[in-house]
Design a protein around this motif. Structure first.
Motif, PDB file in Angstrom:
ATOM      1  N   GLY A  16      47.143  16.837 -34.053  1.00 61.91           N
ATOM      2  CA  GLY A  16      47.770  15.401 -34.015  1.00 61.91           C
ATOM      3  C   GLY A  16      47.130  14.313 -34.648  1.00 61.91           C
ATOM      4  O   GLY A  16      47.557  13.418 -35.346  1.00 61.91           O
ATOM      5  N   TRP A  17      45.761  14.252 -34.012  1.00 56.97           N
ATOM      6  CA  TRP A  17      44.871  13.028 -34.570  1.00 56.97           C
ATOM      7  C   TRP A  17      44.603  13.333 -36.209  1.00 56.97           C
ATOM      8  O   TRP A  17      44.925  12.298 -36.826  1.00 56.97           O
ATOM      9  N   TYR A  20      48.160  12.197 -37.926  1.00 53.07           N
ATOM     10  CA  TYR A  20      48.255  10.868 -37.892  1.00 53.07           C
ATOM     11  C   TYR A  20      47.499  10.264 -38.852  1.00 53.07           C
ATOM     12  O   TYR A  20      47.507   9.198 -39.612  1.00 53.07           O
ATOM     13  N   ARG A  21      45.929  10.442 -38.938  1.00 54.74           N
ATOM     14  CA  ARG A  21      45.179   9.802 -39.804  1.00 54.74           C
ATOM     15  C   ARG A  21      45.435  10.135 -40.991  1.00 54.74           C
ATOM     16  O   ARG A  21      45.283   9.153 -42.059  1.00 54.74           O
ATOM     17  N   ALA A  24      48.558   8.000 -42.104  1.00 54.25           N
ATOM     18  CA  ALA A  24      48.332   6.484 -42.081  1.00 54.25           C
ATOM     19  C   ALA A  24      47.361   6.030 -43.055  1.00 54.25           C
ATOM     20  O   ALA A  24      47.444   4.892 -43.265  1.00 54.25           O
ATOM     21  N   PHE A  68      48.466  12.201 -31.771  1.00 54.92           N
ATOM     22  CA  PHE A  68      49.113  11.282 -32.694  1.00 54.92           C
ATOM     23  C   PHE A  68      49.144   9.683 -31.999  1.00 54.92           C
ATOM     24  O   PHE A  68      48.653   8.786 -32.861  1.00 54.92           O
ATOM     25  N   PHE A  69      49.514   9.761 -30.739  1.00 55.58           N
ATOM     26  CA  PHE A  69      49.349   8.279 -30.270  1.00 55.58           C
ATOM     27  C   PHE A  69      47.954   7.685 -29.904  1.00 55.58           C
ATOM     28  O   PHE A  69      48.025   6.461 -29.874  1.00 55.58           O
ATOM     29  N   TYR A  71      45.482   8.277 -31.553  1.00 57.64           N
ATOM     30  CA  TYR A  71      44.688   7.746 -32.813  1.00 57.64           C
ATOM     31  C   TYR A  71      45.123   6.284 -32.911  1.00 57.64           C
ATOM     32  O   TYR A  71      44.545   5.352 -33.377  1.00 57.64           O
ATOM     33  N   LEU A  72      46.525   6.135 -32.786  1.00 58.09           N
ATOM     34  CA  LEU A  72      47.096   4.833 -32.967  1.00 58.09           C
ATOM     35  C   LEU A  72      46.405   3.718 -31.972  1.00 58.09           C
ATOM     36  O   LEU A  72      46.096   2.629 -32.440  1.00 58.09           O
TER      37      LEU A  72
END
Length: 99
Positions: A16-17, A20-21, A24, A68-69, A71-72
């Protein structure tokens, strides 16, 4: 929770990390390599499916969401709300953010 369950969650967090990275930080339109990253997450679910224990896919999905979240939230904490809004679709590309 046993080792296989903890491993499934950790695997989901890492994937997930990375997803997302990757998505993004794109300056241009999504490329084939970006699609491969997402397919990697789907492949991760297939790997989890190789285990006979019930519920591992659920733990994988939870780990994927946390990564995912997570990282945000880390990006927001390190860079502030303005830069976070820009990478979330504030009209500027990530290249402009780094300047």
């Amino acid at each position: 929770m046993n080792t296989a369950a903890v491993g499934a969650v950790c695997f989901g967090i890492v994937v997930g990390w990375i997803i997302y990275r990757t998505l993004a930080r794109r300056a241009e339109a999504v490329a084939l390599s970006d699609i491969a990253t997402v397919l990697g997450a789907i492949g991760g679910a297939a790997v989890v499916g190789l285990f006979d224990e019930a519920g591992l896919f659920g733990l994988y999905a939870i780990g994927l969401a946390v990564g995912f979240f997570g990282y945000l939230l880390v990006f927001w904490r390190l860079n502030g709300a303005e830069k976070t809004a820009k990478i979330m679709g504030g009209g500027q590309s990530p290249v402009e953010i780094d300047e």
